[in-house]
Design an enzyme around this catalytic site. Sequence first.
Site, PDB file in Angstrom:
ATOM      1  N   ASP A 225     -14.596 -25.063 -40.349  1.00  0.00           N
ATOM      2  CA  ASP A 225     -14.579 -26.454 -40.774  1.00  0.00           C
ATOM      3  C   ASP A 225     -15.314 -27.243 -39.694  1.00  0.00           C
ATOM      4  O   ASP A 225     -14.917 -27.223 -38.536  1.00  0.00           O
ATOM      5  CB  ASP A 225     -13.145 -26.952 -40.922  1.00  0.00           C
TER       6      ASP A 225
ATOM      7  N   THR B 106     -15.770 -30.444 -38.797  1.00  0.00           N
ATOM      8  CA  THR B 106     -15.084 -31.486 -38.038  1.00  0.00           C
ATOM      9  C   THR B 106     -13.898 -30.892 -37.299  1.00  0.00           C
ATOM     10  O   THR B 106     -13.019 -30.290 -37.906  1.00  0.00           O
ATOM     11  CB  THR B 106     -14.610 -32.611 -38.972  1.00  0.00           C
TER      12      THR B 106
ATOM     13  N   ASP C 139      -8.437 -28.043 -38.811  1.00  0.00           N
ATOM     14  CA  ASP C 139      -7.509 -28.889 -38.059  1.00  0.00           C
ATOM     15  C   ASP C 139      -6.914 -30.003 -38.908  1.00  0.00           C
ATOM     16  O   ASP C 139      -6.019 -30.712 -38.456  1.00  0.00           O
ATOM     17  CB  ASP C 139      -8.190 -29.494 -36.829  1.00  0.00           C
TER      18      ASP C 139
END
Length: 771
Positions: free
Chosen positions: A296, A298, A531
Amino acid sequence: MVGLTSTVDGLTSAQVAAAKPNHVPRRSSRSFSAIIRSNVFTLFNLVIGVLWALILIFGEWQDGLFGLVIVANALIGIVQELRAKRTLDKLAVINEEPVRVRRDGAEREIHPQDIVLGDLILLGPGDRLLVDGDVIASDGLEIDESLLTGEADPVHKQPGDHVLSGSFAVAGSGSFVATKVGTDAYAVRLAEEASKFHLAHSELREGVSNFIKYITWLVVPIGALLIYSQVSNSVDFRTAITGAVAGIVTMIPEGLVLMTSIAFAVGVVRLGRRRCLVQELPAIEGLARVDVLCLDKTGTLTAGGMDLDQVLPLGDGHPVDDALAALSHADSRPNATALALQARYPAPGDGWTAGQSVPFSSARKWSGADFGERGAWVLGAPDVLLHAGDGYDRAAELATTGARVLALCRADRLPAPGEDGAALEPVALVTLKQRVRPDADETLRYFAKQGVTVKVISGDNPEAVAAIATGLGIPDGHRFLDARTLPDDDPDKLGELLDGHTVFGRVTPQQKRKFVAALQARGHTVAMTGDGVNDVLALKDADLGIAMGAGSPATKAVAQVVLLDNKFATLPHVVGEGRRVLANIERVSNLFLTKTFYAIVLSLAVGVAGVMFPFAPRHSTLVNALTIGIPAFFLALAPTFERARPGFVRRVLRFAVPSGVLCAAAVLASFWLAHKGTSTLIQDQTSAVITLFLTTWWVLVLIARPLTWWRVLLVGAMAVAFGIGLTLPFVRTFFALEPGDLANDLSAVGVAVVASLVISVAVKVAGTLRT
């Protein structure tokens, strides 16, 4: 139960002291008593204990040395697991997210176990619900209950609605009163399992367990045959019992389970030192098998937080700065975008008071608020809010530079759920600079070198993500797709597109989950990092979920591995540790099972033929210590970078069966040749022991390859130790060795050399020899 909190001020200190606490036992590891029981009260310890008692009653105490294996196995296993327990318990405490509550009218953070019945708990995006309750206030609060119900769509919660533990907030904010805490909560088991130290399914553990199960069934009939044969054909009852025990003990791979547990436990401790929490031991194995890593962008490739770069008006006469300032302060739990805007606009202007507001969610990809007479304002992804025109084209051009681009739009009212952006008036474009992690470049090079394919998955513009991926040197980083163009109902086609491209933008949380399933369907072992709450479903379904320590509590609850210090550079160590464990357990399995198979063949041959067993238990103890026990301990913990492959059981059997059969044949031949002469039983057994050591030592050499300097030193030291044992009088006496008959000794060496050559050919033909 709502009445437990009479006001929005929450409980008073007196009420907290009298209320029922949220007592849930922490299960990050097994209890001390469970560790003791699991290492002491085992089937192998029972069998060895009985055999040990027989030797102490009917034989000489030197032949009972193998009984020390019980003590050594138990102590080593207990110490290693206690070390792992201590590491996991400390990391689990660090990983526990504080809970925001309001007490005595003030907001405060408390530990989860300090929640009490009736507490007023505050919620924001990413917060995990640890107890059940009733909603008191809601500002666009959306709860994801997918882990409980399987329904992926978030549920809007209004005051009076019930919420359950095990769910988590994905958008908006609110508060609820705790109505069920501790073991009364709906999903206490789910909460415990998220951080439990346990052994889930794994090919490695299942393979070892199957070995043990089948060998146990073989030991019983073969042991009975051997005892009957030795007692029936020996005039000396003590010698008969000693020979039978020697065969049975050698059949038992008593150290295999121990070495497997030690390797897992040491892996946990090593990763713990790198601030990496392994919440499930089989995750260590999963690390070694990963061949696709879904990142991911970001929070993984880019560091937390962003910086506001440019605000580009698309027309005149609009209060762009005032609108951005107001929107950034409209959410009580601002995300990274809002925080970047707040750094430029510390406070909203006069008259900009939000009425209705819609918090940001990864599914919508926009947030907005209605400011009454000043209109409704929306901030979000340009390709979601804009469909054509100059603003859309400029946003696409800016995205190719790697910047994150947002569109600010005005409308008379906020869009309804599912409504497109046709009624929105483009007002400005906002660009944000993302902070690329300084360790990302080196880490990605490692994965490319190790043959792990990287897929970058993001909710951002695909061109912007591709620009970052290309800048970091990710292979085929320029090959990107907009996830909105991907098929939803054709998993095969989706898997084909995933294999052919590297970067995927505008990915929804539900699509991330489908990506994982499609890759797994094509035979890949998939690891997923993330996250944010939008990563939870994919993390849960991936073969290995890896969460960042600074991520949401929900992601850390479902991930098997948590990088507590948020260092992307820890991932190579995580993968390397998994490969070390898996490759080394396969090595030591080859050692232990070679011993088991030569013992089975020897016991069957001796039992059927009705002759003496070729060596005593003390001989087995000496040879096994030098060719298996001591080397296995070092080999199980050694560094290695071998890529894990499926087929663990098949490869071990292909090595151990021919090696064991040939070792047994060599020992029987050497014992038979010596027995034909005029030598004593001890001299005959010494010849068999020399052959047994040399053949099993050669098996150790084959398994230890590639022969690095320390491995050469290890196998050389074992040979020297055996030579010293044959030379020193007190050692010979202790182990009942008598190598005085030159003809017997030379024939033993000759048989061993021939057998070793045949073993080399056999394992090479079987395709199991490591190069």
